[in-house]
Design a protein around this motif. Sequence first.
Motif, PDB file in Angstrom:
ATOM      1  N   ALA A  91       0.706  -1.320   0.219  1.00  8.52           N
ATOM      2  CA  ALA A  91      -0.205   0.273   0.018  1.00  8.52           C
ATOM      3  C   ALA A  91       0.819   0.815  -0.005  1.00  8.52           C
ATOM      4  CB  ALA A  91      -0.790  -0.223   1.366  1.00  8.52           C
ATOM      5  N   VAL A  92      -0.300   2.828  -0.063  1.00 10.32           N
ATOM      6  CA  VAL A  92       0.783   3.957   0.118  1.00 10.32           C
ATOM      7  C   VAL A  92       1.063   3.786   1.247  1.00 10.32           C
ATOM      8  CG1 VAL A  92       1.257   6.012  -0.371  1.00 10.32           C
ATOM      9  CG2 VAL A  92       0.550   4.275  -2.379  1.00 10.32           C
ATOM     10  N   TYR A  93       1.706   4.487   2.205  1.00  9.17           N
ATOM     11  CA  TYR A  93       1.558   4.085   3.689  1.00  9.17           C
ATOM     12  C   TYR A  93       1.685   5.970   3.537  1.00  9.17           C
ATOM     13  CZ  TYR A  93       1.376   0.076   5.289  1.00  9.17           C
ATOM     14  OH  TYR A  93       1.087  -1.775   5.140  1.00  9.17           O
ATOM     15  N   TYR A  94       0.747   6.516   4.757  1.00 16.44           N
ATOM     16  CA  TYR A  94       1.083   7.915   3.808  1.00 16.44           C
ATOM     17  C   TYR A  94       0.557   8.538   6.337  1.00 16.44           C
ATOM     18  CZ  TYR A  94      -1.341   8.432   0.382  1.00 16.44           C
ATOM     19  OH  TYR A  94      -1.668   7.976  -1.628  1.00 16.44           O
ATOM     20  N   CYS A  95       1.305   9.979   6.456  1.00 16.61           N
ATOM     21  CA  CYS A  95       1.494   9.495   7.723  1.00 16.61           C
ATOM     22  C   CYS A  95       0.668  10.881   8.199  1.00 16.61           C
ATOM     23  CB  CYS A  95       2.920  10.292   8.754  1.00 16.61           C
ATOM     24  SG  CYS A  95       3.676  11.815   7.665  1.00 16.61           S
ATOM     25  N   ASN A  96      -0.253  10.832   9.077  1.00 15.56           N
ATOM     26  CA  ASN A  96      -1.239  11.852   9.669  1.00 15.56           C
ATOM     27  C   ASN A  96      -0.874  12.893  10.565  1.00 15.56           C
ATOM     28  OD1 ASN A  96      -4.348  12.490  11.436  1.00 15.56           O
ATOM     29  ND2 ASN A  96      -4.033  13.325   8.801  1.00 15.56           N
ATOM     30  N   ALA A  97      -1.314  14.480  10.865  1.00 12.48           N
ATOM     31  CA  ALA A  97      -0.896  15.035  12.266  1.00 12.48           C
ATOM     32  C   ALA A  97      -2.704  16.059  12.436  1.00 12.48           C
ATOM     33  CB  ALA A  97      -0.223  15.896  12.435  1.00 12.48           C
ATOM     34  N   LYS A  98      -2.838  15.681  13.430  1.00 14.09           N
ATOM     35  CA  LYS A  98      -4.175  15.856  14.478  1.00 14.09           C
ATOM     36  C   LYS A  98      -3.365  17.232  15.223  1.00 14.09           C
ATOM     37  CE  LYS A  98      -7.032  13.242  11.987  1.00 14.09           C
ATOM     38  NZ  LYS A  98      -8.119  11.806  12.885  1.00 14.09           N
TER      39      LYS A  98
END
Length: 115
Positions: A91-98
Amino acid sequence: VQLVESGGGLVQAGGSLRLSCAASGFAFSRYDMSWYRQTPGKERELVASITSSGGDTNYADSLKGRFTISRDNAKNTLYLHINLLEPDDSAVYYCNAKGGWYTYWGQGTQVSVSS
C-alpha cells in the motif's frame, strides 16, 4: 508545514521495514500522529495512532502485533515498524498529524511486498 515519509520499498514477505515521517513547520510535539495506508480502489484506512506525548498508542484490530508506532519529539519524527510483512500490506503509507482545528497529511511512501 511538511510531512515527509520515507523508508518504503520492495521487500519479500516475512521481512520488516521501518517507515519514517519527518515533520516540520508546526509544533510536532503538540500533535497526535497516525499512520494510514491505502491501496488502489480502496478507502484510506487507519493503521496506528499515537498521542502527542507518545504515552498512548492504538492499532487497527487486524494489524495488532506486527505494527509498532513510535515517535521522537526531539527529532520531530514519527516511525512505523512493520514486522512479518505480508503481500496484503502492500500500500501507500501516509502519516497524518492532528491538533486542534488542523490536520496535515504527507505525500506517502509506497510499500510493496512480494510473495
